[in-house]
Design a protein around this motif. Structure first.
Motif, short mmCIF file in Angstrom:
data_model
loop_
_atom_site.label_atom_id
_atom_site.label_comp_id
_atom_site.label_asym_id
_atom_site.label_seq_id
_atom_site.Cartn_x
_atom_site.Cartn_y
_atom_site.Cartn_z
N GLU A 38 0.56 -0.98 0.05
CA GLU A 38 -0.30 0.21 -0.29
C GLU A 38 0.54 1.43 -0.14
N ASN A 39 0.31 2.30 -0.27
CA ASN A 39 0.94 3.29 -0.18
C ASN A 39 1.36 3.63 1.19
N GLY A 40 2.48 4.34 1.26
CA GLY A 40 3.67 4.43 2.76
C GLY A 40 4.27 3.08 3.07
N SER A 41 3.68 2.21 2.36
CA SER A 41 4.05 0.62 2.95
C SER A 41 5.71 1.01 2.93
N VAL A 235 -3.34 -5.40 2.47
CA VAL A 235 -4.45 -5.04 3.49
C VAL A 235 -4.29 -5.77 4.65
N GLY A 236 -4.09 -6.89 4.62
CA GLY A 236 -4.43 -8.06 5.93
C GLY A 236 -5.64 -7.81 6.16
N GLU A 237 -6.50 -7.77 5.38
CA GLU A 237 -7.92 -8.05 5.28
C GLU A 237 -8.25 -8.52 3.56
N LYS A 238 -9.25 -9.11 4.26
CA LYS A 238 -10.34 -9.51 2.08
C LYS A 238 -10.62 -7.90 2.03
N VAL A 239 -10.70 -8.30 0.16
CA VAL A 239 -11.04 -6.48 -0.05
C VAL A 239 -11.70 -6.85 -1.53
#
Length: 515
Positions: A38-41, A235-239
């Motif tokens: 993600e942005n900023g990762s 993300v760490g979760e379903k999207v």
């Protein structure tokens, strides 16, 4: 097998912000590795440490199993590492061959004939298509990118890092680039690609390394990955990755451009006889190779680009047509026309870098103050809502936007424009630099504007997204509108051909038809 590159426990801090924390990263010889996050990762920060732009606070970097110290781009070059940034480092007035050898040690008098022959042998080895005698300013974006890659290879780079390499390429140019990268992989080069386009990751790379909040989440084989699994790692979760495209309702003609032409400061035509119509309750996509007139078209509607001929008219809901031509942005607003414009240059045109989110919101509303006092309450509430809704990473609404990552700057800009609830919303590359989760958030916001009856015009670079999101897609090539197609039935190949269509093509067809 000894890895080509190994990064162990890499940590990089900028003041109180930790960009990378204890990152472990491996690149093997002869592989294409994609870096996602993600942005900023911390993706670009990590790669900049390999390129010698930053130096790690903690950790080790090993090349071919030997620990190295990379304190500058010169150190990186000497280790065979070359990074190709989104903004190319080329001299426009020099030829491709001259740019490729620029800065290298050598004699005062160069044997350009031999140098050109050596470079041509290199391009033929990997399958590059390039005119070495052509000036940079005469080249397309893909040709400039080719010069950058050949420049790195000519200097002995075995490891290439490419930052968003397909951002402004047509599908045909992207496939050519992929063919060259596969040829380089076959010759034993290691290639690292930073990208947000998951379908390209799956089509090209051997493995994918995923970062989240500055930490390494893991590396997976591309053959066993899917867009959904990679997104969940980031993300760490379903999207939900589906892009909604509701059917247009209660459409009314809102904007009409007729025969508009523009020239740049040098007097060169940048928009030629452009005509189109835009309706409320629809999203009109605009596709084209970078520099084809997309920016000038949007700026001419917003009153930011003088036009040499033609007409631009706007139809308010309760008034007759309003002529926008030859009026300033302030005059256009005075007509009651509500245009919101997200430009390509986020900090150059859209936001003030040393201002916080709230103050940048106030750029839209400062005229509502009275007696020399400004109303901060409403902009403050709006900025806090945008930070919350879009997941903007910032210490607070008063922190300067210039210190944010590019993706978070983009969220502030798009959020501010959408929050004004315009009747006509024009956005240029609204998800450029955004991760997949944030991108889909912006797509949903654009669809909300469509449902509210706004006419949405969206300049995009990802044709898959335009085909999934837009009701119609208008294609520009060389400042001309070469076609308007139905977003539901058009194909990438069809749009790609329109993106490279020239006036000579049309002339040839007319001649053939008359014979």
């Amino acid at each position: 097998m000894t890895p080509m590159i190994e990064m162990r426990g890499i940590t990089k801090r900028f003041g109180k912000v930790t960009a990378n924390e204890n990152v472990n990263f491996i690149v093997n010889k002869g592989e294409i590795l994609s870096v996602l996050g993600e942005n900023g990762s911390g993706k670009t920060t990590l790669m900049n440490m390999l390129a010698g732009i930053y130096y790690p606070d903690e950790g080790q970097i090993l090349i071919d199993g030997k620990e190295v110290v990379i304190r500058s781009p010169k150190d990186s070059f000497e280790l065979g590492i070359g990074m190709i940034h989104q903004h190319f480092k080329l001299v426009d007035v020099l030829t491709a061959a001259e740019n490729i050898i620029l800065g290298l040690p050598g004699k005062l008098r160069l044997d350009m004939k031999k140098i050109t022959a050596d470079i041509r042998a290199l391009t033929e080895k990997y399958g590059f298509e390039i005119d070495l005698d052509k000036k940079i300013y005469e080249m397309s974006v893909s040709q400039k990118q080719t010069v950058e890659i050949v420049k790195m290879l000519y200097r002995g780079a075995n490891i290439l890092i490419l930052d968003e390499p397909t951002a402004v390429l047509t599908p045909q140019e992207t496939e050519k680039l992929f063919t060259v990268l596969r040829n380089m992989r076959a010759q034993g080069h290691s290639i690292i690609i930073i990208t947000h386009k998951l379908h390209e990751v799956l089509a090209l790379s051997d493995r994918v390394a995923v970062l989240r909040k500055g930490m390494s989440i893991g590396t997976v084989e591309t053959a066993t990955a899917t867009e959904m699994s990679l997104t969940e790692m980031m993300v760490g979760e379903k999207v939900v990755l589906d892009i909604e495209r509701p059917e247009p309702e209660n459409q009314e003609l809102r904007l009409k451009m007729t025969g508009v032409s523009c020239v740049n400061r040098e007097g060169i035509p940048v928009l030629k006889n452009a005509s189109f119509e835009c309706y409320s309750g629809e999203i009109l996509g605009i596709a084209g190779i970078a520099g084809s007139g997309q920016r000038e078209l949007l700026e001419s509607v917003a009153g930011l680009q003088p036009i040499t001929e033609g007409s631009i008219r706007y139809k308010p809901k309760t008034r007759d047509w309003v002529e926008l031509t030859h009026h300033t942005p302030e005059e256009i607003r005075g007509f009651g026309v509500r245009l919101s414009f997200v430009p390509e240059d986020r900090l150059g045109m859209g936001l003030v870098a040393n201002m916080g989110t709230t103050d940048n919101m106030m750029l839209r509303t400062y005229r509502e103050g009275s007696g020399g006092f400004l109303h901060r309450k409403k902009p403050m509430e709006m900025s806090e809502q945008i930070i919350r809704d879009l997941g903007i990473v910032t210490p607070g609404p008063d922190a300067p936007v210039g210190r944010m990552s590019g993706g978070n700057v983009q969220k502030v800009l798009v959020g501010r424009e959408i929050a004004s609830r315009p009747r006509v919303l024009m956005v240029a590359y609204p998800v450029r630099g955004l991760d997949i989760n944030s991108s889909h958030m912006i797509y949903r916001l654009l669809n909300e504007q469509k449902k509210r009856g706004a006419a949405v015009i969206c300049v995009g670079e990802d044709l898959d997204v335009l085909l999934a999101l837009c009701d119609k897609i208008m294609v520009l090539s060389g400042g001309r509108i070469t076609g308007i197609v139905d977003g539901r039935t058009a194909t990438k190949e069809e749009i790609g051909l329109l993106m490279t269509k020239t006036e000579q093509d049309d002339t040839a067809k007319e001649v053939a038809a008359n014979e």
